[in-house]
Design an enzyme around this catalytic site. Structure first.
Site, PDB file in Angstrom:
ATOM      1  N   GLU A  19      28.290   0.884   8.523  1.00 12.93           N
ATOM      2  CA  GLU A  19      28.375   2.271   8.044  1.00 12.93           C
ATOM      3  C   GLU A  19      27.330   3.195   8.659  1.00 12.93           C
ATOM      4  OE1 GLU A  19      28.336   2.315   3.779  1.00 12.93           O
ATOM      5  OE2 GLU A  19      30.260   1.296   3.620  1.00 12.93           O
TER       6      GLU A  19
ATOM      7  N   GLU B 232      34.679  -4.414   3.545  1.00 14.40           N
ATOM      8  CA  GLU B 232      34.111  -4.257   2.201  1.00 14.40           C
ATOM      9  C   GLU B 232      35.124  -3.538   1.334  1.00 14.40           C
ATOM     10  OE1 GLU B 232      30.241  -2.360   1.617  1.00 14.40           O
ATOM     11  OE2 GLU B 232      29.469  -3.327   3.426  1.00 14.40           O
TER      12      GLU B 232
HETATM   13  C1  BG6 Z   1      28.485   0.040   1.028  1.00 12.60           C
HETATM   14  C2  BG6 Z   1      27.290  -0.611   1.677  1.00 12.60           C
HETATM   15  O1  BG6 Z   1      28.382   1.393   1.282  1.00 12.60           O
HETATM   16  O2  BG6 Z   1      28.625  -0.008  -0.325  1.00 12.60           O
HETATM   17  C3  BG6 Z   1      26.553  -1.589   0.791  1.00 12.60           C
HETATM   18  O3  BG6 Z   1      27.604  -1.202   2.905  1.00 12.60           O
HETATM   19  C4  BG6 Z   1      26.513  -1.094  -0.633  1.00 12.60           C
HETATM   20  O4  BG6 Z   1      25.287  -1.806   1.330  1.00 12.60           O
HETATM   21  C5  BG6 Z   1      27.952  -0.964  -1.123  1.00 12.60           C
HETATM   22  O5  BG6 Z   1      25.739  -1.888  -1.471  1.00 12.60           O
HETATM   23  C6  BG6 Z   1      28.119  -0.550  -2.578  1.00 12.60           C
HETATM   24  O6  BG6 Z   1      27.603   0.719  -2.804  1.00 12.60           O
HETATM   25  P1  BG6 Z   1      26.413   0.970  -3.812  1.00 12.60           P
HETATM   26  O7  BG6 Z   1      25.863   2.278  -3.444  1.00 12.60           O
HETATM   27  O8  BG6 Z   1      27.002   0.932  -5.164  1.00 12.60           O
HETATM   28  O9  BG6 Z   1      25.451  -0.142  -3.561  1.00 12.60           O
END
Ligand code: BG6
Length: 467
Positions: A170, A371
Site C-alpha cells: 500500500e 488483504e
Molecule cells: C491495511 C494494512 O491497510 O489494513 C495493514 O496493510 C493494516 O497494515 C490493515 O493493519 C487493517 O487496517 P487497520 O488500520 O485497521 O489496522
C-alpha cells in the site's frame, strides 16, 4: 469435491493470510527504529490505549509456535515483511545485522518446513526514522537507492528459498498518512511533497523489480509484485460533475500506482492536472525509462472498503496549499452497511468490480486478493465455553466477499489466491489492538493464542478448495 460445495476455486489456489514484521514481531533486539517506533516513543498517547510496537504479538519469540498454528488452520501461503530496521545494520552499505539475519532465516525456513509458501514484502510503512531525519525519507531519491540496496541484499540472502516477493505494501497509504491526512508520522500536510513521494515510491518499486529480474531467483521462476489498496471510487450519481470527481479520485488514489506498476507509465489525465496545478513531480527521462521497462510480474490487491466521491460542494480552501481534495468531496452513501468499529463501509461487490477493471484495463495480469478483513472491537464478548471466539460475522464477511471473487473468476478474472488480514491478531498502527482481525486471537496480557471459529472455517475452506 464435497457435495455441499457451492463455490469451487481454481487448482492451487492460495488460501492464506497476511501480516507484517512491524505489526507482529515486537522490537526485541532490533537495532534501529522505524517511523512508528519513533512516533510511539515520542507520542504514546497517539496510540489506542497507549499500546505500542514493543511487544505486539511476540512473533520474534514465538514464531515457531505461531507458524505451527497457521499450519494447523490450513493456510498454504502467508505474507509477512522483512523490517529494514531489523535486517540491516548500516543503511548506507546494506551491511547486515547478524541477529536480524538469523531471525529471518529461521522464519523463512520454518514456513517452508510447515509447507507454507512465504510471500515476502520489503516495505510495510516501516521507513527507518534515521533516513527520514537524514534525507527526508521518501521525499529523497537517495532513499530510493538505499531501499534498492536493501532489496538486493534480501534477494541475495533469501532468494534461494523465497519465490514470491513484494516491493511495497500500500504505497499510497504512505503518501496519504505521512503527507496529506496526518495518520502516520511525520504527519505533514503538503500536497506537493506528497506528489513527489508518490513518484519516488513508484520509482523505488520499479528499480527493485528491475534488480530482482536480474537475480538467480527470477531466473528460476521467482516472481515479484506490488500490493496496492485498490479501493474503487464510485460517484454519488451519474451527473457529469460527480463522475468527474470520482474519476479524479481513481486517477490520484488508484491509477497513480496501478498504471506505472502494470503499464509502465502514469495516467496522462493525472499528469495533466498535476502539471497544470504546478505540483508535478521531478522526474528524469532515465527514471521514466526505468519505470517503463520494469513492470511487476503479479499484483496483490488489498480491499476493505469502497470509496465514494461527489463533486465539490464548497470552494476548495487554498490556505493549506495544493491538495488532491481540490477536485472532490468524500461522499457517504446514506444507509450503507458499515463496520462500526473501523468506520468502514462494507461493500463486497467491489471485489468483482476490481477484478473486472484488472481484466479489462490491465491485461488481466495475474493477481491475488492480498488483504481483506473485518476488524472488530471487544471480541472477548463472543468467547464461548471452550475459550474460542465465535466470530461468525467474520465468516459471513469472507463468504460474501469470496462469492463475488468466485463470480469474477468464473468470468475469467486471473486471480490465484485469497489472503485474509490477518493470521493472528496483530498490532494495527495507531489503532494498536483496538480492532481484531485474526483467525487466531491473542490475549495481550498472557500472549496466549486461541483459534477462533473463523480459523476452523478457513481450514475447511482450504481443504475443500471452496465452500
Ligand atoms: C491495511 C494494512 O491497510 O489494513 C495493514 O496493510 C493494516 O497494515 C490493515 O493493519 C487493517 O487496517 P487497520 O488500520 O485497521 O489496522
Amino acid at each position: 469435491m464435497g457435495v455441499n460445495i457451492k463455490y469451487n476455486f481454481p487448482a492451487n489456489f492460495w488460501w492464506g493470510a497476511a501480516t507484517s514484521g512491524p505489526q507482529t514481531e515486537g522490537r526485541f533486539y532490533k537495532r534501529h527504529d522505524n517511523v512508528f517506533d519513533y512516533w510511539f516513543d515520542k507520542e504514546p498517547q497517539a496510540f489506542f490505549n497507549q499500546v505500542g510496537p514493543n511487544v505486539t504479538s511476540n512473533f520474534f519469540n514465538s514464531y515457531k509456535e505461531d507458524i505451527q498454528m497457521m499450519k494447523s488452520i490450513g493456510l498454504n501461503s502467508v505474507r509477512t515483511s522483512i523490517q529494514w530496521t531489523r535486517l540491516i545494520k548500516d543503511f548506507e552499505t546494506a551491511q547486515v545485522d547478524e541477529d536480524g539475519l538469523e531471525f529471518y532465516n529461521n522464519v523463512i525456513n520454518e514456513f517452508l518446513k510447515a509447507g507454507i509458501i512465504p510471500v515476502i514484502n520489503l516495505h510495510h510503512f516501516d521507513l527507518p526514522v534515521e533516513l527520514y531525519d537524514k534525507y527526508g525519507g521518501w521525499e529523497s531519491k537517495k532513499v530510493v537507492d538505499l531501499f534498492v540496496l536493501f532489496a538486493k541484499k534480501c534477494f541475495a540472502l533469501f532468494g534461494d528459498r523465497v519465490k514470491h516477493w513484494i516491493t511495497f505494501n500500500e504505497p499510497m497509504v504512505i503518501v496519504e498518512g505521512e503527507y496529506l491526512y496526518q495518520f502516520h508520522y511525520p504527519k505533514i500536510v503538503d500536497g506537493k511533497k506528497a506528489v513527489q513521494v508518490l513518484y519516488n515510491l513508484n520509482l523505488a518499486s520499479a528499480k527493485v523489480v528491475g534488480a530482482f529480474h536480474k537475480t538467480k531467483c527470477a531466473e528460476n521462476g521467482g516472481k515479484i509484485g506490488v500490493v496496492l489498496n485498490l479501493t474503487p471510487s464510485y460517484p454519488r450519481s451519474q451527473a457529469e460533475n460527480d463522475v468527474k470527481a470520482a474519476n479524479f479520485v481513481e486517477d490520484f488514489f488508484n491509477r497513480s500506482f496501478l498504471d506505472p506498476a502494470i503499464k509502465g507509465e502514469f495516467s496522462h489525465t493525472l499528469v495533466n492536472v498535476l502539471k497544470r496545478d504546478g505540483v508535478l513531480w521531478e522526474a528524469t527521462p532515465e527514471e521514466l525509462t526505468i519505470i517503463r521497462n520494469n513492470t511487476v510480474d503479479f499484483l496483490g490487491v488489498n480491499y476493505y472498503q469502497p470509496r465514494r466521491a461527489k463533486a465539490k460542494e464548497a470552494p476548495f480552501d487554498e490556505s493549506k496549499g495544493w491538495m488532491p481534495d481540490k477536485y472532490f468531496d468524500d461522499y457517504k452513501l446514506p444507509g450503507c452497511r458499515m463496520n462500526p468499529y473501523r468506520g468502514w463501509e462494507i461493500y463486497p461487490q467491489a471485489i468483482y468490480d476490481i477484478a473486472m477493471n484488472i481484466k479489462n484495463n490491465y491485461g488481466n495480469i495475474s493477481w491475488y486478493l492480498s488483504e481483506n478483513g473485518m476488524g472488530v472491537e471487544g471480541e472477548e464478548k463472543y468467547v464461548q465455553k471452550d475459550g474460542s471466539i465465535d466470530d461468525q460475522y467474520r465468516i459471513d464477511f469472507y463468504e460474501e466477499h469470496l462469492s463475488w471473487l468466485h463470480k469474477a473468476i468464473s468470468e475469467k478474472a486471473n486471480c490465484f489466491g485469497f489472503h485474509a488480514w490477518t493470521p493472528i491478531d496483530c498490532w494495527s498502527w495507531s489503532n494498536a489492538y483496538k480492532n481484531r482481525y485474526g483467525y487466531i486471537a491473542v490475549d495481550l496480557a498472557t500472549q496466549i493464542k486461541t483459534i477462533k471459529k473463523s480459523g476452523y472455517w478457513i481450514k475447511k475452506v482450504a481443504q475443500q478448495n471452496g465452500f
